[in-house]
Design an enzyme around this catalytic site. Structure first.
Site, PDB file in Angstrom:
ATOM      1  N   ASP A  14       4.545  -6.366  16.761  1.00 50.86           N
ATOM      2  CA  ASP A  14       3.731  -5.286  16.183  1.00 50.86           C
ATOM      3  C   ASP A  14       4.377  -4.721  14.917  1.00 50.86           C
ATOM      4  O   ASP A  14       5.598  -4.677  14.806  1.00 50.86           O
ATOM      5  CB  ASP A  14       3.579  -4.176  17.238  1.00 50.86           C
ATOM      6  CG  ASP A  14       2.476  -3.187  16.868  1.00 50.86           C
ATOM      7  OD1 ASP A  14       1.650  -3.510  15.993  1.00 50.86           O
ATOM      8  OD2 ASP A  14       2.452  -2.086  17.445  1.00 50.86           O
ATOM      9  N   ASN A  63      -8.398  -7.715  18.591  1.00 46.68           N
ATOM     10  CA  ASN A  63      -8.157  -7.899  17.150  1.00 46.68           C
ATOM     11  C   ASN A  63      -9.378  -8.437  16.394  1.00 46.68           C
ATOM     12  O   ASN A  63      -9.452  -8.319  15.169  1.00 46.68           O
ATOM     13  CB  ASN A  63      -6.959  -8.836  16.896  1.00 46.68           C
ATOM     14  CG  ASN A  63      -5.616  -8.190  17.146  1.00 46.68           C
ATOM     15  OD1 ASN A  63      -4.651  -8.870  17.502  1.00 46.68           O
ATOM     16  ND2 ASN A  63      -5.531  -6.872  16.981  1.00 46.68           N
TER      17      ASN A  63
HETATM   18  C1  FPP Z   1       0.456  -6.732  14.783  1.00 49.16           C
HETATM   19  O1  FPP Z   1       0.740  -6.037  13.623  1.00 49.16           O
HETATM   20  C2  FPP Z   1       0.399  -8.139  14.540  1.00 49.16           C
HETATM   21  C3  FPP Z   1      -0.715  -8.919  14.693  1.00 49.16           C
HETATM   22  C4  FPP Z   1      -2.033  -8.432  15.098  1.00 49.16           C
HETATM   23  C5  FPP Z   1      -0.667 -10.324  14.408  1.00 49.16           C
HETATM   24  C6  FPP Z   1       0.590 -11.009  14.796  1.00 49.16           C
HETATM   25  C7  FPP Z   1       0.645 -12.202  14.021  1.00 49.16           C
HETATM   26  C8  FPP Z   1       1.716 -12.680  13.415  1.00 49.16           C
HETATM   27  C9  FPP Z   1       3.102 -12.220  13.543  1.00 49.16           C
HETATM   28  C10 FPP Z   1       1.468 -13.782  12.535  1.00 49.16           C
HETATM   29  C11 FPP Z   1       2.011 -15.027  13.053  1.00 49.16           C
HETATM   30  C12 FPP Z   1       1.342 -15.625  14.121  1.00 49.16           C
HETATM   31  C13 FPP Z   1       0.534 -16.670  14.026  1.00 49.16           C
HETATM   32  C14 FPP Z   1       0.414 -17.519  15.205  1.00 49.16           C
HETATM   33  C15 FPP Z   1      -0.196 -17.000  12.812  1.00 49.16           C
HETATM   34  P1  FPP Z   1      -0.355  -5.021  13.094  1.00 49.16           P
HETATM   35  O2  FPP Z   1      -1.165  -5.736  12.090  1.00 49.16           O
HETATM   36  O3  FPP Z   1      -1.107  -4.459  14.233  1.00 49.16           O
HETATM   37  O4  FPP Z   1       0.553  -3.958  12.405  1.00 49.16           O
HETATM   38  P2  FPP Z   1       0.320  -2.385  12.374  1.00 49.16           P
HETATM   39  O5  FPP Z   1       0.403  -1.911  13.796  1.00 49.16           O
HETATM   40  O6  FPP Z   1       1.458  -1.920  11.531  1.00 49.16           O
HETATM   41  O7  FPP Z   1      -1.004  -2.147  11.747  1.00 49.16           O
END
Ligand code: FPP
Length: 243
Positions: A14, A63
């Site tokens: 996250d 998501n």
């Molecule tokens: C959460 O951060 C992350 C995600 C929803 C996506 C996780 C994906 C990756 C690490 C990319 C790599 C993985 C693959 C398989 C392509 P957020 O966007 O919710 O961050 P925030 O809470 O700061 O908004």
């Protein structure tokens, strides 16, 4: 005393969006791109120290509700990562696996995913499971339906239902439950991830955004895991006797 390395570690990666914002990027996408680097690094580190299963929350069913531009970007990052990372997986003996509603992924993602899974199928150092379009409640609901069908078909009776049978109907059937779950970014939530499987899992919340997650943070989480006494419902006295 030597640190115990958990055989199954789950990670909620996250903080990509906040990282991009903090760095002054206009969109959150750069955070996801650097998030892939952090994931590659974490997978290499985990396989090096002897973790057998690493399960990461890459995309939840919730998501899909994000803006289309971000969802599209994430899917295209997924396609290019699957393409580019097979070599790293091979070099590190990592078998790729996926859980979640694969059918809801764009066709190109599904194809790349299946290809990468097939290409790495004989690697046996560690299994890296990507949770994609994953919802734990959905997984539990679907397991319930499968068991109900078996009852209707006369294959089993209600009295035969037990925890073990239920676990075997989940997408994680062939894996042990995680001993350690790490969530980055400081949020302290489970967000519909592996709800059944983490009944006895140690939860470690690390105050670092996922793109900044390093070997040192990983080591810190394992140390924290080792500092906790896993009683599994027993008393401390019983635990002392056991070791
Ligand atoms: C959460 O951060 C992350 C995600 C929803 C996506 C996780 C994906 C990756 C690490 C990319 C790599 C993985 C693959 C398989 C392509 P957020 O966007 O919710 O961050 P925030 O809470 O700061 O908004």
């Amino acid at each position: 005393m030597k640190n115990l390395v958990p055989s199954h570690i789950a990670i909620i990666m996250d903080g990509n969006g906040r990282w991009a914002k903090n760095q002054g990027f206009k969109t959150r996408i750069r955070g996801h791109e650097v998030g892939v680097d952090a994931l590659r690094n974490a997978a290499k580190y985990a396989s090096k120290i002897g973790v057998k299963f690493l399960t990461v929350y890459a995309f939840s069913q919730e998501n899909w509700r994000r803006p289309k531009t971000e969802v599209d970007a994430l899917m295209s990052i997924l396609v290019s990562s699957l393409n580019n990372e097979v070599q790293t997986l091979q070099e590190n003996g990592i078998r790729l696996n996926a859980i979640g509603d694969k059918e809801s992924l764009p066709k190109k993602c599904k194809i790349e995913l299946d290809e990468a899974i097939l290409a790495t199928a004989s690697n046996n150092k560690m299994t890296l499971t990507l949770a994609l379009s994953y919802s734990s409640r959905q997984e539990i609901t679907s397991a319930t339906k499968k068991i109900a069908k078996k009852i209707i078909n006369g294959q089993i009776s209600i009295d035969e239902i037990n925890e073990n049978m239920f676990s075997n109907e989940l997408s994680t059937a062939k894996m042990p439950d995680p001993e350690l779950l790490i969530r980055t970014s400081g949020e302290k939530r489970i967000s519909n991830f592996l709800l059944w499987q983490i009944s006895y899992t140690e939860l470690v919340f690390i105050n670092v955004l996922w793109p900044d997650f390093s070997d040192e943070h990983f080591e810190e989480a394992i140390l924290e895991f080792n500092n906790r006494q896993r009683r599994l419902g027993m008393t401390s006295e019983q635990i002392v006797k056991q070791y």
